[in-house]
Scaffold this active site. Structure first.
Site, PDB file in Angstrom:
ATOM      1  N   HIS A   1      -0.080  -8.269  -7.024  1.00  0.00           N
ATOM      2  CA  HIS A   1      -0.142  -8.317  -8.459  1.00  0.00           C
ATOM      3  C   HIS A   1      -1.047  -7.442  -8.829  1.00  0.00           C
ATOM      4  CE1 HIS A   1       2.000 -10.725 -12.497  1.00  0.00           C
ATOM      5  NE2 HIS A   1       1.766  -9.540 -12.118  1.00  0.00           N
ATOM      6  N   LEU A   2      -0.739  -5.971  -8.477  1.00  0.00           N
ATOM      7  CA  LEU A   2      -1.606  -5.521  -8.916  1.00  0.00           C
ATOM      8  C   LEU A   2      -1.309  -3.663  -9.339  1.00  0.00           C
ATOM      9  CD1 LEU A   2      -1.500  -2.948  -6.851  1.00  0.00           C
ATOM     10  CD2 LEU A   2      -3.648  -4.247  -5.138  1.00  0.00           C
ATOM     11  N   GLY A   3      -0.064  -4.482  -9.971  1.00  0.00           N
ATOM     12  CA  GLY A   3       0.610  -3.164 -10.298  1.00  0.00           C
ATOM     13  C   GLY A   3      -0.490  -2.428 -12.767  1.00  0.00           C
TER      14      GLY A   3
ATOM     15  N   GLU B   1       2.351 -17.354  -7.352  1.00  0.00           N
ATOM     16  CA  GLU B   1       0.790 -16.547  -7.555  1.00  0.00           C
ATOM     17  C   GLU B   1       0.231 -16.938  -6.706  1.00  0.00           C
ATOM     18  OE1 GLU B   1       1.476 -12.807  -9.884  1.00  0.00           O
ATOM     19  OE2 GLU B   1       3.413 -12.388  -8.560  1.00  0.00           O
TER      20      GLU B   1
ATOM     21  N   ASP C   1       5.226  -6.748  -5.454  1.00  0.00           N
ATOM     22  CA  ASP C   1       3.504  -6.879  -5.851  1.00  0.00           C
ATOM     23  C   ASP C   1       4.013  -8.522  -7.005  1.00  0.00           C
ATOM     24  OD1 ASP C   1       1.564  -5.935  -6.873  1.00  0.00           O
ATOM     25  OD2 ASP C   1       1.944  -5.673  -9.127  1.00  0.00           O
TER      26      ASP C   1
ATOM     27  N   LYS D   1      10.471  -0.169 -21.279  1.00  0.00           N
ATOM     28  CA  LYS D   1       9.688   0.769 -21.377  1.00  0.00           C
ATOM     29  C   LYS D   1       9.225   1.390 -19.698  1.00  0.00           C
ATOM     30  CE  LYS D   1       6.978   0.165 -25.188  1.00  0.00           C
ATOM     31  NZ  LYS D   1       8.349  -1.423 -25.839  1.00  0.00           N
ATOM     32  N   VAL D   2       9.272   0.362 -18.657  1.00  0.00           N
ATOM     33  CA  VAL D   2       8.181   0.952 -17.925  1.00  0.00           C
ATOM     34  C   VAL D   2       9.586   1.135 -16.092  1.00  0.00           C
ATOM     35  CG1 VAL D   2       7.547  -0.311 -15.170  1.00  0.00           C
ATOM     36  CG2 VAL D   2       6.463  -0.902 -17.656  1.00  0.00           C
TER      37      VAL D   2
ATOM     38  N   VAL E   1       8.416  -5.186  -9.067  1.00  0.00           N
ATOM     39  CA  VAL E   1       6.643  -5.072  -9.790  1.00  0.00           C
ATOM     40  C   VAL E   1       6.836  -6.131 -11.075  1.00  0.00           C
ATOM     41  CG1 VAL E   1       5.321  -3.223  -8.436  1.00  0.00           C
ATOM     42  CG2 VAL E   1       7.509  -2.723 -10.712  1.00  0.00           C
ATOM     43  N   ALA E   2       8.090  -6.598 -11.397  1.00  0.00           N
ATOM     44  CA  ALA E   2       8.275  -6.835 -12.622  1.00  0.00           C
ATOM     45  C   ALA E   2       7.795  -8.482 -12.617  1.00  0.00           C
ATOM     46  CB  ALA E   2       9.898  -6.734 -12.396  1.00  0.00           C
ATOM     47  N   ARG E   3       8.840  -9.211 -12.137  1.00  0.00           N
ATOM     48  CA  ARG E   3       8.594 -10.811 -12.349  1.00  0.00           C
ATOM     49  C   ARG E   3       9.163 -11.336 -11.498  1.00  0.00           C
ATOM     50  NH1 ARG E   3       5.437  -9.472 -15.637  1.00  0.00           N
ATOM     51  NH2 ARG E   3       4.919 -10.410 -17.993  1.00  0.00           N
TER      52      ARG E   3
END
Length: 580
Positions: free
Chosen positions: A316-318, A297, A292, A187-188, A266-268
């Site tokens: 981590h604000l994606g 974390e 991100d 999706k992303v 911006v995944a993992r």
């Protein structure tokens, strides 16, 4: 790179020139899937309408901040307790009074939570996609459904990825003419590709399960993993974190990239070896990185990666837009309320209602089905994708007496799960297959004889794919594996057009070889010298002194060097290592 944030045995053979290649890639060997939990006859995996015996409302504990719209939806249905920043001890105390629990990524929902609930907890809702913080096997064991919210923050994550990419592109001449590789076309990844195309970039993607027609519809070419690395000026990672993708960007893969590549994630965080990324930045292989997400974390303030002058970081604000947070809140609230009402949610990620009686009878066949799917997908060459699956069941039982939904779900699980963060079960198997463009057809062959056993054989065929082990192809060109249950144990009984007899335990090495004396001893010696224990060995052949297939069961995974030695044996034409 990263993205932001032998009974009768006969060998397998196909008309093909001899190969001596090590069948390993960045995607192989694939990891073992999560085991299927089979409850005792006293426990059933059920979705139940959760209302108190006196007709009062259920109680839902919201343990982390949830959007107002989602909370209101919950309050219209249940008693809602919003208690944030609970210690593990406080959570375990409260949970015994709750029918559902909603968390984000900060709350660990381990076995202790389910034990403390004393059976009352019926649903856990994860407000977001990842469920690494929820013990799924414990949830299943205790009859608790787990649901997530996988769609609401897609656009926010994609937009954040594009924003980071655009920030780096300011320093690139003719950035609009650059090539972007999207690693993971879910999706992303798809939304990132759409936006990058709008910026005039050439976009390629790698995802073994993405349908080519879906990619082509937005002007994206699907390519192999190595081609994506070698071609891209920008790399955006959108793959899940699984054993197969952990540190998939490492010293070896960085070395395959174009010098000056720019990476967005911006995944993992775990998909990148962060120490290797620092080395690649210092060596000039990677010109810039925008991150991100991180392996740990929050990352340490003195982290060499965070402090690097050519690295842009965000905390981590994606998915942290107002619209995304409200959307996630509504999506998870609807899923939890539906589950408490006894509905089967499409976003369920663990076991649904299956009676203990059915599971008891089908248990070895369920295991067989998943392992056949897992073996079949490991035989597919990377990048070609899996689109068409044909499943055949032979049985002496009438069609009405054989419900194959669970078996089909487990085959789907075996095919999809190894490189995906989707947990496949009876509830979401068909939905997940459809989302990934996987078309599954089934046929049942009625046999004469006693219907004492539910099934005789299960055959899984993958069509329109390339195989990394040519001998696994049937005469009509599909990757084909067949199995049966013997004395309660799943066996692999056919690969391609050739019969074998192998228990589906541990790991398997399949070799196609010239049928000649001494081959068993030669291969066995190589494994023995490497302290790899062989638990079985089965050889099947076409005819004496022709071609043969050797199936070797091993307790441990051999090293690459050991596998290479096997591949260098002159009589070995091709081989592959498979995790069962």
């Amino acid at each position: 790179a990263v993205a932001m944030s032998a009974t009768a045995s006969s060998a397998i053979s196909v008309a093909t020139k001899p190969l001596k290649s090590l069948s390993l890639s960045s995607r192989s060997p694939l990891p073992s899937a999560a085991s299927v939990a089979f409850p005792t006859p006293r426990r059933r995996l059920v979705l139940v309408a959760c209302t108190a015996g006196d007709g009062s409302k259920p109680t839902i504990l919201v343990a982390e901040k949830l959007g107002e719209a989602g909370v209101k939806l919950l309050e219209d249905f249940a008693n809602v307790d919003c208690s944030y920043n609970l210690t593990p001890e406080e959570l375990n105390t409260k949970i015994s009074l709750c029918d559902a629990l909603i968390v984000r990524s900060g709350t660990k929902v381990g076995r202790e939570v389910f034990e403390s609930s004393r059976g009352r907890l019926k649903v856990v809702g994860r407000a977001g996609v990842g469920i690494d913080n929820v013990d799924l096997s414990a949830a299943t064991e205790f009859g608790c459904l787990v649901v997530n919210a996988p769609t609401a923050n897609t656009i926010a994550a994609a937009e954040h990825g594009i924003a980071l990419l655009a920030g780096m592109a300011r320093n690139v001449a003719q950035a609009d003419a650059s090539t972007l590789a999207v690693m993971g076309f879910g999706k992303v990844g798809t939304e990132v590709a759409r936006r990058a195309k709008g910026l005039g970039m050439r976009v390629i993607a790698h995802d073994p399960y993405a349908p080519a027609d879906r990619a082509h519809a937005i002007g994206v070419d699907l390519v192999s993993f190595d081609e994506a690395l070698a071609t891209a000026d920008f790399i955006s990672l959108h793959m899940p974190l699984t054993p197969a993708t952990s540190k998939i960007l490492n010293d070896e893969t960085f070395a395959k990239m174009k010098k000056g590549v720019r990476i967005v994630n911006v995944a993992r965080g775990g998909v990148i070896d962060e120490d290797a990324l620092v080395r690649a930045l210092d060596a000039g292989i990677v010109a810039q990185a925008a991150l991100d997400v991180f392996t740990k974390e929050p990352p340490a303030k003195d982290s060499p990666l965070v402090q690097h002058e050519r690295v842009t970081v965000t905390p981590h604000l994606g998915a942290s837009t107002m619209e995304a947070q409200e959307g996630v809140a509504i999506e998870i609230a609807e899923a939890v309320v539906g589950a408490l009402n006894g509905e089967l949610a499409a976003t369920a990620v663990n076991a649904p209602m299956v009676s203990a009686e059915v599971l008891t009878e089908l248990k070895p066949y369920v295991i067989l089905a998943e392992k056949l799917g897992r073996l079949a997908v490991q035989l597919v060459a990377g990048g070609s994708g899996v689109k068409n699956v044909k499943v055949s069941y032979t049985s002496a039982r009438a069609t009405d007496d054989l419900d194959t939904r669970l078996l089909r779900a487990m085959i789907t699980k075996g095919i999809i799960e190894p490189i995906s963060d989707v947990y496949v079960n009876l509830v979401n198997a068909d939905f997940t297959a459809k989302q990934r463009g996987l078309r599954i057809s089934e046929e049942r062959v009625l046999l004469d004889g006693s219907p004492e056993n539910p099934l005789e054989t299960i055959t899984v065929q993958l069509g329109n794919v390339e195989s990394k082990f040519a001998s696994s192809l049937s005469e009509s060109g599909e990757v084909k594996v067949e199995g049966r249950v013997k004395d309660g144990v799943p066996h692999l009984t056919k690969v391609g057009s050739f019969e074998v007899d192998v228990t589906l335990e541990g790991s398997i090495i399949l070799c196609r070889q010239v049928d000649q004396p001494g081959m068993i001893g030669t291969v066995g010696s190589i494994l023995g010298e490497s302290n790899v224990n062989v638990n079985f060995m089965s050889v099947g052949r076409i005819a004496p002194r022709k071609q043969a297939i050797m199936a070797i069961g091993v307790d441990d995974q051999p090293s690459k060097e050991t596998l290479k030695k096997i591949g260098e044996i002159p009589a070995v034409e091709e081989f592959v290592f498979l995790k069962v």
